[in-house]
Design an enzyme around this catalytic site. Sequence first.
Site, PDB file in Angstrom:
ATOM      1  N   GLU A 147       0.847  -1.187   0.000  1.00  0.00           N
ATOM      2  CA  GLU A 147       0.000   0.000   0.000  1.00  0.00           C
ATOM      3  C   GLU A 147       0.887   1.243   0.000  1.00  0.00           C
ATOM      4  O   GLU A 147       1.842   1.322   0.754  1.00  0.00           O
ATOM      5  CB  GLU A 147      -0.869  -0.037   1.270  1.00  0.00           C
ATOM      6  CG  GLU A 147      -1.876   1.063   1.347  1.00  0.00           C
ATOM      7  CD  GLU A 147      -2.686   1.201   0.067  1.00  0.00           C
ATOM      8  OE1 GLU A 147      -3.372   0.254  -0.305  1.00  0.00           O
ATOM      9  OE2 GLU A 147      -2.593   2.262  -0.576  1.00  0.00           O
ATOM     10  N   CYS A 259       6.224   5.434   8.409  1.00  0.00           N
ATOM     11  CA  CYS A 259       6.825   4.660   7.304  1.00  0.00           C
ATOM     12  C   CYS A 259       8.293   4.969   7.031  1.00  0.00           C
ATOM     13  O   CYS A 259       9.136   4.079   7.102  1.00  0.00           O
ATOM     14  CB  CYS A 259       6.028   4.859   6.037  1.00  0.00           C
ATOM     15  SG  CYS A 259       4.427   4.083   6.115  1.00  0.00           S
ATOM     16  N   LYS A 320       3.043  15.461  10.115  1.00  0.00           N
ATOM     17  CA  LYS A 320       2.736  16.183   8.873  1.00  0.00           C
ATOM     18  C   LYS A 320       1.321  16.728   9.002  1.00  0.00           C
ATOM     19  O   LYS A 320       0.589  16.303   9.898  1.00  0.00           O
ATOM     20  CB  LYS A 320       2.889  15.277   7.658  1.00  0.00           C
ATOM     21  CG  LYS A 320       1.929  14.103   7.630  1.00  0.00           C
ATOM     22  CD  LYS A 320       2.156  13.246   6.423  1.00  0.00           C
ATOM     23  CE  LYS A 320       1.051  13.416   5.422  1.00  0.00           C
ATOM     24  NZ  LYS A 320       1.186  12.564   4.254  1.00  0.00           N
ATOM     25  N   ARG A 327       3.594   9.703  15.532  1.00  0.00           N
ATOM     26  CA  ARG A 327       4.722   8.765  15.466  1.00  0.00           C
ATOM     27  C   ARG A 327       5.934   9.414  14.792  1.00  0.00           C
ATOM     28  O   ARG A 327       5.819   9.993  13.727  1.00  0.00           O
ATOM     29  CB  ARG A 327       4.307   7.496  14.701  1.00  0.00           C
ATOM     30  CG  ARG A 327       3.477   6.562  15.566  1.00  0.00           C
ATOM     31  CD  ARG A 327       3.016   5.359  14.813  1.00  0.00           C
ATOM     32  NE  ARG A 327       1.958   5.684  13.867  1.00  0.00           N
ATOM     33  CZ  ARG A 327       1.358   4.795  13.079  1.00  0.00           C
ATOM     34  NH1 ARG A 327       1.735   3.542  13.113  1.00  0.00           N
ATOM     35  NH2 ARG A 327       0.400   5.164  12.247  1.00  0.00           N
TER      36      ARG A 327
END
Length: 423
Positions: A147, A259, A320, A327
């Site tokens: 994804e 990520c 963001k 995180r």
Amino acid sequence: MKICVIGAGYVGLTCVACLAEIGHQIVCIEKDEKKLNNLKKGIVSIFEPNMEELILKNKSKITFSSEIKDGLIDSNICYIAVGTPTLENGEVDTNAIFEVANEIAKNIKNYTIIINKSTVPIGFNKKITNFMKERTKTPFDIVSNPEFLRQGSAINDFLNPERLIIGTSSKKALEEVLKLYKPLNLNDNQILTMDENSAEMVKYAANSFLALKISYINEIAKLCEKTGANIEHIKLGLSKDSRIGEKFLNAGIGFGGSCFPKDTKAIVNIAKEKGIELETIKSAIEINENQIEYFFQKIMRFYKNNIKNKTFAILGLAFKPNTNDLREAPSLKLIKKLESNGAKIKAYDPKAKIENHQVESVKEAINEANALVITTEWQEFKELPLETLLKLKDKAIFDGRNIFINKNLNEYGLQYFCIGKNE
Ligand code: UDX
């Protein structure tokens, strides 16, 4: 189609909302009781634009349960979207997937396609296939379908992907997965089928490349400061070269989130185990880790290394904009540094919440503050009027996201610092 989605995190819930939106029936499995009860009541605890709305809109097509077996009763497609965090030693923790695979193996009665959305080490598909084969005689295929959604635009990214990666060596599984995604109306160029290992690698390679781009521009920004160049012009100059492109060239206090920090470390570790040192990606990580210190030193220089009892209005906590996710948020690292040097903090974020220091508005944060620090580029902050900024006691602004870089704030009596223009 009837689909089971295991895991109600960012990726899982996006799958639930979007797969229901394109017409499928979903059973979503979540083992965290609190999260599950909230979801049953229609409450989504993460902030993601349009997610709650889409889940509510499609509620007749979605049920929630804690038991994987409930999801497999009459569905032959099962998504895995559970977390794969990085362990202290850099290894990827895939325990949650093994647990899920074990449950699936115990409960499947007919041929099942398992679609893995979780980011996993290369070669993992084969490993988990063997693990399941030891536990069930029922036929199944595991498809690697990484994804690429971004938090803050997850729903749109899922429904309008630039590409769909389908990693499988099974024709039968491929046919079914193509049927499943048919409503997305993707053209042949956007659907990339490949072997499982390659599909797994694409995800790490993509995230690492983007992380490299950010660390690269942050390095160039430092050089701009020393040479009298302006990073905004460099960014523009680079972006007109289609080989480089305009995206992910924003200098700032570095990348955070669930990520990039995790996947860059994971790929470095995966390579190391195979005897390869990924020097570029290691550098990207190091640059990113130093970026907050670099920014912090700008603040310290301005205050001649003494920020004791100075009050900083911190605007932005989330890693963001358009998410409430904290995180690996650079803001938290900066707050720690400021506090341990005796500063006082008043932090505001439109969506993210922390336990201490939080205030309810920009106005409250700026009131009685010595200086302003921008750590997340929320739209609300970009629109702040000059009068509000001029209320700062020391009239100093440290802009970690370059949102006011083009505004010439120095001309209005403010002392403005950013990344990539003047030291
Ligand atoms: C990322 C990938 O973009 C997505 O494809 C993948 O599926 C998951 O990881 P995400 O972490 O949600 O998505 O956010 P992204 O928009 O990529 O930003 C990551 C971090 O990089 C943020 O902290 C952001 O502030 C920072 N960033 C991004 C920069 O510092 N400069 C940029 O130019 C772009």
